[in-house]
Design an enzyme around this catalytic site. Structure first.
Site, PDB file in Angstrom:
ATOM      1  N   HIS A  49       0.869  -1.177   0.000  1.00 43.75           N
ATOM      2  CA  HIS A  49       0.000   0.000   0.000  1.00 43.75           C
ATOM      3  C   HIS A  49       0.906   1.226   0.000  1.00 43.75           C
ATOM      4  O   HIS A  49       1.608   1.492   0.976  1.00 43.75           O
ATOM      5  CB  HIS A  49      -0.914  -0.020   1.227  1.00 43.75           C
ATOM      6  CG  HIS A  49      -1.927  -1.122   1.163  1.00 43.75           C
ATOM      7  ND1 HIS A  49      -2.382  -1.793   2.262  1.00 43.75           N
ATOM      8  CD2 HIS A  49      -2.570  -1.650   0.085  1.00 43.75           C
ATOM      9  CE1 HIS A  49      -3.275  -2.699   1.868  1.00 43.75           C
ATOM     10  NE2 HIS A  49      -3.393  -2.636   0.551  1.00 43.75           N
TER      11      HIS A  49
ATOM     12  N   GLU B 245       1.673   3.913   2.716  1.00 40.82           N
ATOM     13  CA  GLU B 245       2.144   3.457   4.028  1.00 40.82           C
ATOM     14  C   GLU B 245       3.669   3.538   4.088  1.00 40.82           C
ATOM     15  O   GLU B 245       4.383   2.538   4.127  1.00 40.82           O
ATOM     16  CB  GLU B 245       1.573   2.058   4.298  1.00 40.82           C
ATOM     17  CG  GLU B 245       0.041   2.124   4.416  1.00 40.82           C
ATOM     18  CD  GLU B 245      -0.694   0.801   4.309  1.00 40.82           C
ATOM     19  OE1 GLU B 245      -1.930   0.828   4.163  1.00 40.82           O
ATOM     20  OE2 GLU B 245      -0.025  -0.254   4.345  1.00 40.82           O
TER      21      GLU B 245
ATOM     22  N   GLU C 205       1.410  -4.175  11.261  1.00 37.64           N
ATOM     23  CA  GLU C 205       0.807  -2.849  11.050  1.00 37.64           C
ATOM     24  C   GLU C 205       1.395  -1.841  12.024  1.00 37.64           C
ATOM     25  O   GLU C 205       1.429  -2.084  13.235  1.00 37.64           O
ATOM     26  CB  GLU C 205      -0.710  -2.920  11.284  1.00 37.64           C
ATOM     27  CG  GLU C 205      -1.458  -3.846  10.335  1.00 37.64           C
ATOM     28  CD  GLU C 205      -1.793  -3.197   9.000  1.00 37.64           C
ATOM     29  OE1 GLU C 205      -1.491  -1.994   8.819  1.00 37.64           O
ATOM     30  OE2 GLU C 205      -2.358  -3.900   8.135  1.00 37.64           O
TER      31      GLU C 205
HETATM   32 ZN    ZN Z   1      -1.702  -1.626   4.224  1.00 38.63          ZN
END
Ligand code: ZN
Length: 374
Positions: free
Chosen positions: A167, A170, A334
């Site tokens: 992504h 990010e 994350e």
């Molecule tokens: Zn992500």
């Protein structure tokens, strides 16, 4: 005042910049996709001593509106030292203010990791950390996707894969990779032990087109790469096809997919517990990884995504797909766009430097677990 975003990872639209107390801006969607949330722009011609207030007028329609409450925007005068500024969200607009100290300032959703820094990181990995360039993938727009290998012991049996920034907004994910590569330049007992037993395969940036274009979520075709692992294609997700081909050649004994989360103010991980083949061995390794990382770094397992019910995993995600295919420990790691609320830092929030430290703690954790991974 002039506002620009005609550079690497720039994203903003100027609606009306005539009032310094209410500079009206909008976030620009990803190409070929409705996603938006990332911003990065430069404001030039500021009057030092004056307060400027910027208004992201369409924040309330962005991809993750839960990302705005409690979020504070980042500013920098030199693109190196980034600090948080007063921000507020009223359900429609994100407004943030800066008391200008210099005539030029940059603003971003998170400390940007530039393509230039990426190129330097790859050189550093090869020249100073002893990495080999195994292969170079190509994005849709022809940008390089280096696959690096760290192999210190040709008899090492474990293959550990870490990939980042599927992504593209990010950016903390590539800061994490920089921390990994810096630690690999050092010598210590934990690293020696890890590299006696394992080879590392690293993809520092999976989505260079999206990152360069200032996207939040997708590549140049508008594809969310982390929903493309079940059926990638040369037309819409060559980035995933490239990595999967090399995984098949080399094998995978551990997979970490590095991400950022807009909403949750903690570092956390998501596993592949909803996979049809999720085994007791995978569950044991996941529990051990979580426990040992929590002892070493800014990490916790209380807050995170709801766990998937057995058999209900979304198999288009990298973590689930790789965990199922290779029956290995596979996690999505994350990091917050906001802060890690167990150890908040009012000046920086979560930052590139903290992402780098987390990477060091992850290497230590993997060293302690490497023999058990298969
Ligand atoms: Zn992500």
């Amino acid at each position: 005042m002039e506002i620009r975003c005609d550079f690497d990872s720039g994203n903003i639209q100027v609606l009306d910049a005539s009032d310094p107390q209410d500079v009206r801006l909008a976030l620009r969607p990803d190409l070929n996709s409705p996603h938006f949330q990332w911003f990065h722009f430069c404001a030039d011609g500021l009057t030092p001593g004056q307060r400027y207030t910027f208004d992201l007028t369409n924040a309330g329609h962005s991809s993750y509106t839960g990302g705005w409450p409690g979020y504070r925007a980042l500013a920098s005068y030199d693109q190196r030292d980034w600090f948080r500024v007063d921000s507020s969200y009223d359900g429609q607009s994100l407004r943030f203010s800066l008391d200008a100290e210099q005539p030029r300032a940059w603003f971003a959703y998170f400390e940007p990791y530039s393509r230039e820094r990426h190129a330097a990181l790859v050189r550093q990995a090869i020249e100073q950390a002893g990495a080999e360039l195994v292969a170079t993938g190509r994005s849709i727009e022809g940008r390089d996707i280096p696959l690096l290998r760290i192999r210190r012991n040709p008899q090492a049996t474990r293959k550990l894969w870490l990939i980042a920034q599927q992504h593209p907004g990010e950016h903390m994910a590539e800061w994490f990779m920089e921390g990994l590569i810096e630690r690999l330049q050092q010598k210590d007992a934990e690293l020696d032990y890890l590299l006696q037993h394992a080879e590392l395969y690293l993809v520092p940036n999976m989505n260079p087109d999206g990152a360069f274009r200032g996207h939040l979520r997708t590549n140049a075709a508008g594809t969310d790469l982390n929903r493309a692992w079940a059926s990638p294609s040369a037309e819409t997700s060559p980035e995933v096809l490239f990595v999967q081909a090399h995984m098949r050649q080399q094998g995978v004994d551990l997979f970490l997919d590095i991400h950022g989360d807009e909403e949750i103010p903690y570092v956390f991980a998501a596993g592949c517990e909803g996979n049809p083949g999720y085994s007791e061995r995978q569950a044991y390794l996941e529990a051990e990884f979580r426990k040992r990382l929590e002892e070493r770094g800014e990490f916790q397992s209380l807050h995170g995504y709801p766990r998937s019910a057995p058999g209900k995993a979304n198999m288009t995600l990298a973590c689930n797909h790789v965990g199922e295919t290779y029956q290995c420990l596979a996690l999505t790691l994350e990091m917050p766009f906001k802060d890690h609320d167990l150890a908040p830092d009012a000046r920086t929030g979560w930052s590139g430097a903290r992402a780098k430290r987390l990477a060091g703690a992850v290497l230590s954790t993997l060293s302690s677990l490497v023999e058990e991974l298969r």
